[in-house]
Motif scaffolding. Structure first.
Motif, PDB file in Angstrom:
ATOM      1  N   UNK A 140      -7.231  11.297  11.419  1.00 12.78           N
ATOM      2  CA  UNK A 140      -6.487  11.034  12.655  1.00 12.78           C
ATOM      3  C   UNK A 140      -5.017  11.405  12.498  1.00 12.78           C
ATOM      4  N   UNK A 141      -4.458  11.172  11.307  1.00 10.98           N
ATOM      5  CA  UNK A 141      -3.059  11.502  11.079  1.00 10.98           C
ATOM      6  C   UNK A 141      -2.789  12.989  11.170  1.00 10.98           C
ATOM      7  N   UNK A 142      -3.766  13.813  10.781  1.00 12.72           N
ATOM      8  CA  UNK A 142      -3.600  15.252  10.907  1.00 12.72           C
ATOM      9  C   UNK A 142      -3.540  15.691  12.356  1.00 12.72           C
ATOM     10  N   UNK A 143      -4.448  15.138  13.184  1.00  8.69           N
ATOM     11  CA  UNK A 143      -4.406  15.442  14.627  1.00  8.69           C
ATOM     12  C   UNK A 143      -3.109  14.959  15.252  1.00  8.69           C
TER      13      UNK A 143
ATOM     14  N   UNK B  95       0.830  -1.210   0.000  1.00  9.79           N
ATOM     15  CA  UNK B  95       0.000   0.000   0.000  1.00  9.79           C
ATOM     16  C   UNK B  95       0.858   1.252   0.000  1.00  9.79           C
ATOM     17  N   UNK B  96       1.894   1.286   0.854  1.00  2.91           N
ATOM     18  CA  UNK B  96       2.763   2.458   0.892  1.00  2.91           C
ATOM     19  C   UNK B  96       3.556   2.602  -0.411  1.00  2.91           C
ATOM     20  N   UNK B  97       3.894   1.463  -1.023  1.00  9.34           N
ATOM     21  CA  UNK B  97       4.581   1.519  -2.317  1.00  9.34           C
ATOM     22  C   UNK B  97       3.692   2.174  -3.358  1.00  9.34           C
ATOM     23  N   UNK B  98       2.406   1.778  -3.363  1.00  5.77           N
ATOM     24  CA  UNK B  98       1.469   2.369  -4.318  1.00  5.77           C
ATOM     25  C   UNK B  98       1.285   3.860  -4.047  1.00  5.77           C
ATOM     26  N   UNK B  99       1.125   4.235  -2.770  1.00  8.22           N
ATOM     27  CA  UNK B  99       0.948   5.654  -2.437  1.00  8.22           C
ATOM     28  C   UNK B  99       2.163   6.454  -2.896  1.00  8.22           C
TER      29      UNK B  99
ATOM     30  N   UNK C 115      -8.068   1.409   5.755  1.00 11.66           N
ATOM     31  CA  UNK C 115      -8.619   2.469   6.602  1.00 11.66           C
ATOM     32  C   UNK C 115      -7.596   2.938   7.631  1.00 11.66           C
ATOM     33  N   UNK C 116      -6.859   1.996   8.201  1.00  8.43           N
ATOM     34  CA  UNK C 116      -5.835   2.355   9.184  1.00  8.43           C
ATOM     35  C   UNK C 116      -4.777   3.244   8.547  1.00  8.43           C
ATOM     36  N   UNK C 117      -4.303   2.847   7.367  1.00  6.88           N
ATOM     37  CA  UNK C 117      -3.250   3.617   6.692  1.00  6.88           C
ATOM     38  C   UNK C 117      -3.775   4.971   6.248  1.00  6.88           C
TER      39      UNK C 117
END
Length: 445
Positions: A394-397, A333-337, A382-384
């Protein structure tokens, strides 16, 4: 069930389970950190069901099922009774606030591992990694032949078709030469390299697969499944028997076996099936039946299925496999992002609610293990997604609280407000792009 209503139903099941688990993470950790929770909501908008718990928390299910939230006592949203100051969110240490924010994605991660663990214990039926190549395609030109069995993809061993295609899909994003190890019908191993670097940039995964031309191939003529109470099993056929001929007609693959039974049985249900076992040829007298199996239309059957690959483990091994699968999916997933951000991969690979609904319905029809696998992948996504440093997520907070740790004071309300607007624009842009991709794929299919 109608595909449309089936997709809607299984989408609601998926979101209901995963959103509830995500929000319960925030709720559970907030309570453990001494924060008063005012409302726990699955869905947005007007409530269709509501009750007040003994703890004073309002629990509700709302009309719009595309998310949920946990509303805590927060001084930023209005005056707080001095008597309740100790249970107010902003009064807690930054570490407790970080724990509350991370808990939602964390619970999604735990859910993904748990779902995969159960899936591996149940066993997910899958096709054997036997492939063929579309004539003239890249795979055909590279040397892939009908009936080749994939043994390794980019150095990693594969045992199922799904595992093999997942690895190929990851490689397609990078568009770099992909080494394969295959075993042909003659039993010999060969090294094949797919020149993925020749694929044009900016295409979707589906388009890359079309150009590659690598598909599920003709399965070998092997009795992969033998039902003990069916004709072939009663005649003495065993799992692993090589199917050689039906009434003297030689068989090239399992499809040829199914066709031979279908053509020969109407003339005479008594069939002579030749199999090879331990190097010896055996003639089995099999009386075919005209029947319906598992609700399918009636047809001539002998109770033999093609070779299947099922990964089924005990609890300890299943947990290790679940953790490994979670790590592999996270890395992919991170590779794709990363590749989409850098422009190496097309944003056409994004899917939205429509795409999720369609896959939810398809996986549910394939059985519980496949649906668990789907739930795990969506939960992990969803977690990522929620941990990305985008305000309103959530990552912004989490980013704000990490800045607070460094500078020793909270980020100003003005900065947070600007971040909220930027976050909303980014989020709606992503949602709009994903929705456009869904509609585009639907119209082309």
């Amino acid at each position: 069930m109608n595909p449309f209503f089936g997709s809607v139903f299984w989408l609601l099941v998926t979101l209901g389970v995963l959103v509830t688990f995500h929000e319960f993470g925030h709720y559970w950790v907030a309570r453990r950190c001494g924060v008063k929770v005012l409302r726990f909501s699955v869905g947005f908008g007007r409530a269709v069901w509501r009750r007040i718990g003994r703890d004073g928390t309002e629990y509700q299910v709302a009309m719009i099922p595309l998310g949920g939230y946990v509303k805590m006592l927060d001084a930023r949203e209005g005056e707080v009774d001095p008597a309740l100051r100790e249970v107010e969110f902003t009064s807690k240490s930054v570490w407790k606030r970080i724990a509350i924010v991370v808990a939602g994605p964390g619970f999604n991660l735990v859910f993904a591992v748990a779902a995969l663990w159960l899936m591996f214990m149940l066993g997910r039926p899958d096709a054997a990694p036997v492939v063929t190549a579309t004539p003239g395609s890249m795979a055909a030109q590279a040397g892939i032949q009908a009936g080749d069995r994939l043994l390794r993809v980019d150095g990693e061993p594969v045992t199922t078709m799904s595992d093999a295609m997942d690895d190929v899909a990851t490689a397609l994003l990078g568009r770099e030469p992909l080494p394969l190890v295959v075993r042909g019908r003659d039993g010999r191993q060969r090294d094949v390299v797919l020149p993925l670097q020749e694929l044009p940039a900016g295409r979707s995964i589906d388009q890359y697969f079309d150009s590659l031309g690598l598909k599920l191939g003709p399965l070998p003529a092997i009795a992969g499944q033998v039902m003990p109470d069916q004709p072939a099993g009663r005649a003495g056929m065993r799992v692993g028997d090589v199917l050689v001929a039906v009434n003297g007609t030689p068989l090239a693959d399992f499809e040829a076996f199914a066709k031979a039974v279908k053509e020969a049985a109407p003339k005479s249900p008594q069939l002579d099936i030749t199999v090879r076992r331990d190097g010896q040829l055996l003639h089995l007298p099999v009386l075919a039946r005209w029947e319906s199996l598992e609700g399918s239309p009636k047809q001539w059957s002998v109770g033999v299925g093609a070779e299947r690959a099922v990964r089924r483990y005990g609890p300890a091994r299943a947990l290790r496999a679940a953790l490994q699968a979670t790590w592999d999916s996270t890395r992919q997933t991170f590779t794709m992002i990363g590749k989409m951000v850098s422009g190496q991969a097309s944003t056409r690979n994004l899917s939205g609610v429509i795409g999720i609904a369609q896959v939810a319905n398809q996986s549910a029809q394939m059985g519980l293990p496949w649906f668990l696998n789907f739930l795990a992948l969506v939960s992990l996504s969803l977690a990522i997604l929620n941990l990305l440093p985008i305000p309103v997520l959530d990552g912004g907070h989490l980013l704000y609280y990490l800045i607070e740790l460094v500078k020793g004071s909270p980020v100003s309300e003005r900065t947070q407000m600007i971040g909220q607007y930027i976050g909303l624009v980014l989020l709606f842009t992503l949602m709009g792009l994903a929705f456009y991709n869904d509609i585009h794929r639907t119209l082309l299919s």
